[in-house]
Scaffold this active site. Sequence first.
Site, PDB file in Angstrom:
ATOM      1  N   GLU A 161      -1.983  -9.490   8.285  1.00  0.00           N
ATOM      2  CA  GLU A 161      -3.336 -10.711   7.977  1.00  0.00           C
ATOM      3  C   GLU A 161      -3.094 -10.351   6.015  1.00  0.00           C
ATOM      4  OE1 GLU A 161      -7.273 -10.170   6.863  1.00  0.00           O
ATOM      5  OE2 GLU A 161      -7.426  -9.430   8.638  1.00  0.00           O
TER       6      GLU A 161
ATOM      7  N   CYS B 265     -11.430 -10.429   4.037  1.00  0.00           N
ATOM      8  CA  CYS B 265     -10.253 -11.608   4.040  1.00  0.00           C
ATOM      9  C   CYS B 265     -10.791 -13.044   4.838  1.00  0.00           C
ATOM     10  CB  CYS B 265      -9.664 -10.515   5.248  1.00  0.00           C
ATOM     11  SG  CYS B 265     -10.530 -10.086   6.477  1.00  0.00           S
TER      12      CYS B 265
HETATM   13  P1  NDP Z   1      -1.728  -5.368  -1.912  1.00  0.00           P
HETATM   14  O1  NDP Z   1      -1.499  -6.434  -0.495  1.00  0.00           O
HETATM   15  O2  NDP Z   1      -1.132  -5.603  -3.599  1.00  0.00           O
HETATM   16  O3  NDP Z   1      -2.024  -4.041  -0.760  1.00  0.00           O
HETATM   17  C1  NDP Z   1      -2.471  -3.710   0.621  1.00  0.00           C
HETATM   18  C2  NDP Z   1      -0.969  -2.649   1.329  1.00  0.00           C
HETATM   19  O4  NDP Z   1      -0.051  -2.912   0.878  1.00  0.00           O
HETATM   20  C3  NDP Z   1      -2.208  -1.113   0.115  1.00  0.00           C
HETATM   21  O5  NDP Z   1      -2.332  -0.601   0.982  1.00  0.00           O
HETATM   22  C4  NDP Z   1      -0.954  -0.650  -0.795  1.00  0.00           C
HETATM   23  O6  NDP Z   1      -1.045   0.261  -0.807  1.00  0.00           O
HETATM   24  C5  NDP Z   1      -0.085  -1.564  -0.283  1.00  0.00           C
HETATM   25  N1  NDP Z   1       1.422  -2.070  -0.606  1.00  0.00           N
HETATM   26  C6  NDP Z   1       1.841  -2.539  -1.754  1.00  0.00           C
HETATM   27  N2  NDP Z   1       2.685  -2.403  -1.943  1.00  0.00           N
HETATM   28  C7  NDP Z   1       3.499  -1.949  -1.416  1.00  0.00           C
HETATM   29  C8  NDP Z   1       4.612  -1.958  -0.716  1.00  0.00           C
HETATM   30  N3  NDP Z   1       6.166  -1.438  -2.342  1.00  0.00           N
HETATM   31  N4  NDP Z   1       5.483  -0.406   0.172  1.00  0.00           N
HETATM   32  C9  NDP Z   1       4.396  -0.332   1.024  1.00  0.00           C
HETATM   33  N5  NDP Z   1       2.722  -0.671   1.287  1.00  0.00           N
HETATM   34  C10 NDP Z   1       2.488  -1.172   0.176  1.00  0.00           C
HETATM   35  O7  NDP Z   1      -3.491  -6.422  -2.061  1.00  0.00           O
HETATM   36  P2  NDP Z   1      -4.520  -5.332  -2.806  1.00  0.00           P
HETATM   37  O8  NDP Z   1      -4.812  -4.324  -2.069  1.00  0.00           O
HETATM   38  O9  NDP Z   1      -3.830  -4.957  -4.150  1.00  0.00           O
HETATM   39  O10 NDP Z   1      -5.144  -6.540  -3.171  1.00  0.00           O
HETATM   40  C11 NDP Z   1      -4.247  -7.591  -3.681  1.00  0.00           C
HETATM   41  C12 NDP Z   1      -5.040  -9.083  -2.671  1.00  0.00           C
HETATM   42  O11 NDP Z   1      -4.874  -9.337  -1.558  1.00  0.00           O
HETATM   43  C13 NDP Z   1      -6.272  -8.691  -2.697  1.00  0.00           C
HETATM   44  O12 NDP Z   1      -6.835  -9.791  -4.825  1.00  0.00           O
HETATM   45  C14 NDP Z   1      -6.392 -10.391  -2.330  1.00  0.00           C
HETATM   46  O13 NDP Z   1      -6.150 -11.671  -2.901  1.00  0.00           O
HETATM   47  C15 NDP Z   1      -5.567 -10.142  -1.129  1.00  0.00           C
HETATM   48  N6  NDP Z   1      -5.911  -8.985   0.133  1.00  0.00           N
HETATM   49  C16 NDP Z   1      -6.281  -9.950   1.468  1.00  0.00           C
HETATM   50  C17 NDP Z   1      -6.883  -8.817   2.589  1.00  0.00           C
HETATM   51  C18 NDP Z   1      -7.180  -9.731   3.597  1.00  0.00           C
HETATM   52  O14 NDP Z   1      -7.577  -9.359   4.349  1.00  0.00           O
HETATM   53  N7  NDP Z   1      -6.157 -11.141   4.055  1.00  0.00           N
HETATM   54  C19 NDP Z   1      -7.526  -8.115   2.184  1.00  0.00           C
HETATM   55  C20 NDP Z   1      -7.337  -7.427   0.992  1.00  0.00           C
HETATM   56  C21 NDP Z   1      -6.662  -8.093  -0.529  1.00  0.00           C
HETATM   57  P3  NDP Z   1      -1.806   0.124  -2.556  1.00  0.00           P
HETATM   58  O15 NDP Z   1      -3.190   0.277  -2.391  1.00  0.00           O
HETATM   59  O16 NDP Z   1      -1.175   1.937  -2.673  1.00  0.00           O
HETATM   60  O17 NDP Z   1      -0.929  -0.579  -3.578  1.00  0.00           O
END
Ligand code: NDP
Length: 685
Positions: free
Chosen positions: A258, A297
């Site tokens: 998602e 989201c």
């Molecule tokens: P990310 O996609 O970077 O992170 C989402 C999750 O993935 C976090 O728990 C993060 O952990 C984890 N993650 C990131 N890289 C890895 C990896 N290589 N291996 C395993 N887990 C990983 O999103 P962000 O939270 O940084 O947000 C960035 C953008 O994503 C926002 O600005 C927005 O545009 C979008 N977003 C969309 C959402 C939705 O519900 N559709 C919700 C939130 C964000 P960690 O925090 O430790 O990096």
Amino acid sequence: MSQQPIVQSFIAGQWFGKQADQALLSPINGNTLFHTHSDAIDFGQSIDFARTKGRQSLLSMDFQSRASCLRDLGKYLLEHKEALYQLSTQTGATRTDSWIDIEGGAGTLFAYASMGRRELPSGNLIHEGDAMPLGKEGGFYGSHVLVPRHGVVVHINAFNFPIWGMLEKFAANFIAGLPCIVKPATSTSFLTEACVRLMHQSGCLPEGSLQLVIGRTGDLLDRLDGQDMVTFTGSAATAAKLRTTPNLITNAVPFNAEADSLNCAILAPDVAVDSVEFDLFVREVAREMTAKSGQKCTAIRRVLVPENHMEAVAERLTARLAKVTVGDPNVEGVRMGPLATHVQQYDVLNQLDQLLKTSTLISGGRDGCQPVGDGVEKGAFCQPTVLMSNDPDAEGGAHDIEAFGPISTLMAYKDTDHAIALAARGKGSLVSTLVTNDPEVAAHVVPNLAVWHGRVHILNEEASKESTGHGSPLPMLKHGGPGRAGGGEELGGIRGVTHYLQRAALQGSPTMLSAVVKEYVRGGDTIETEVHPFRRYFENLQVGESLLTHRRTVTEADIVNFGCLSGDHFYMHFDDIAARDTQFEQRIAHGYFVLSAAAGLFVSPGEGPVLANYGLDNLRFITPVPIGDTIRARLTCKRKIDQGKVSPKGEPQGVVVWDVQVTNQKDELVASYDILTLVKKLSVG
Ligand code: NDP
């Protein structure tokens, strides 16, 4: 050595992590709040613990008991919610934002508890029936079953809903009987940790059913196999990266995503500027821009407005947003807090700069944000900002860039087909709202929106009084959209549970199928005893226990009496001439008479353990019953469901579903249905 508490992982039944690592800063004033831990997690041990202890403890329960457990967990969290509210403020959330996260999360547990108890069987196998004959003799049937997968599910969650994000996934996988390992986004992981601590303290969590990873996932994904699953919420870029992890591809590990979504709201052309719907539209857009500071989201990123109403919408939206006080959520009157982190603030402001290359600033913007509160100059604030697209048909801009904050772009459209085309330019979103008061507009637009959106919310004055809003995913409705939104599905009632189960087609004789699905399959062996099945208590009744009744010949008097009693004088039962012209060529008995007569044949009238008849499913009238036909019924115990309930008088009871077949003198099936009864139990539990 760190002065701040360390956010700990919960691995293999132990709280883990002593060495401070990354500092988690307050988005309100930049102060250090917590540290993550640097101690390396042994993911081999974690997975092994989930697959052995977790699986064992979960499967020692069944769908029904796990559902009850969720309800107890929800109650416990609500009893301790104030501690979560206090901590939630430190993520920058207002009380209203926190309500969505905390009570929305607990509410999802309650919703799944109640759906599970209502709709799922006892045991750990779901029969996706009914079984269908695969041959002409009735000796070979086919059906489908769902069973808990043998693995563990890894949930990787976003920063914006540290509690709801975990619980909405956990509720479904827990009922399904799968242990999970939750990895929250690091920046708000302290709140998830607090929630997991409460869940652990509640005593409701079976051993190994939930583990928590703070920080990086190391080699966790490389250790998964084909019985495991991954669910992800976050950015499309991370989703794309993780779903192509070689091990996940090699072992066909299901990956549910998602991701970013450029959701839209459409003001339909029928809505006049002075109408209630016009105000509803502006209110909905403003609310979605500012709730959680636009970090949802589901937030509305693109606002589609008929050309002739653009000026009025821009004016009213700007006026509404001007009333939103931005600042420290602890300060009274603040309605919008900061973004979750300084990194998010940096990203969002950069995305705003990108958006401004194809749009005009209407209100807000990078400069001039004046948050209220102490130390807020070091906070991660961003004010509500409205843009207007210079050319909605052009490539890029708001159709491509997601600024994950309180920023939305107005887009002018010419007619409804143009609006539909613009909505599709989001390349797949979680939700869209159509504000219209014209059912014909809805009927035309919605099927086109449904192709591109996981949910479509139609809003008008009538719906507004009870509408749960554009931005609220509900446990009973599907959450997840196609394409850019990740292509995944969560929630959606029991459908959400079945995502965590393995479906298998089943073939065999009806007796074999009955034994496997623990449900009587027609044509299978029945058990006939001297005791009427209605005289047995729930525990003593066996699936397959059956009664073949005596016969009854249907007379004209029956039809006349039933017609007079019910008031149903339909020509088919009373008009000999008209009936002769129909496909039946004669008068026939009322279908409801056949049902009533069948009940008269199979009911055991004396006082006994059957407490109530509360419904009837799958009713079909198959062969007409003319005057002179002779009918009988076969009543067979089809399924038993123990929901652990008691009657209003305190008597423990279970649900028994009976298969009923009514046949005529030629053994042709006349009517077929299931009746549902409440049957007294000998004991509680
Ligand atoms: P990310 O996609 O970077 O992170 C989402 C999750 O993935 C976090 O728990 C993060 O952990 C984890 N993650 C990131 N890289 C890895 C990896 N290589 N291996 C395993 N887990 C990983 O999103 P962000 O939270 O940084 O947000 C960035 C953008 O994503 C926002 O600005 C927005 O545009 C979008 N977003 C969309 C959402 C939705 O519900 N559709 C919700 C939130 C964000 P960690 O925090 O430790 O990096």
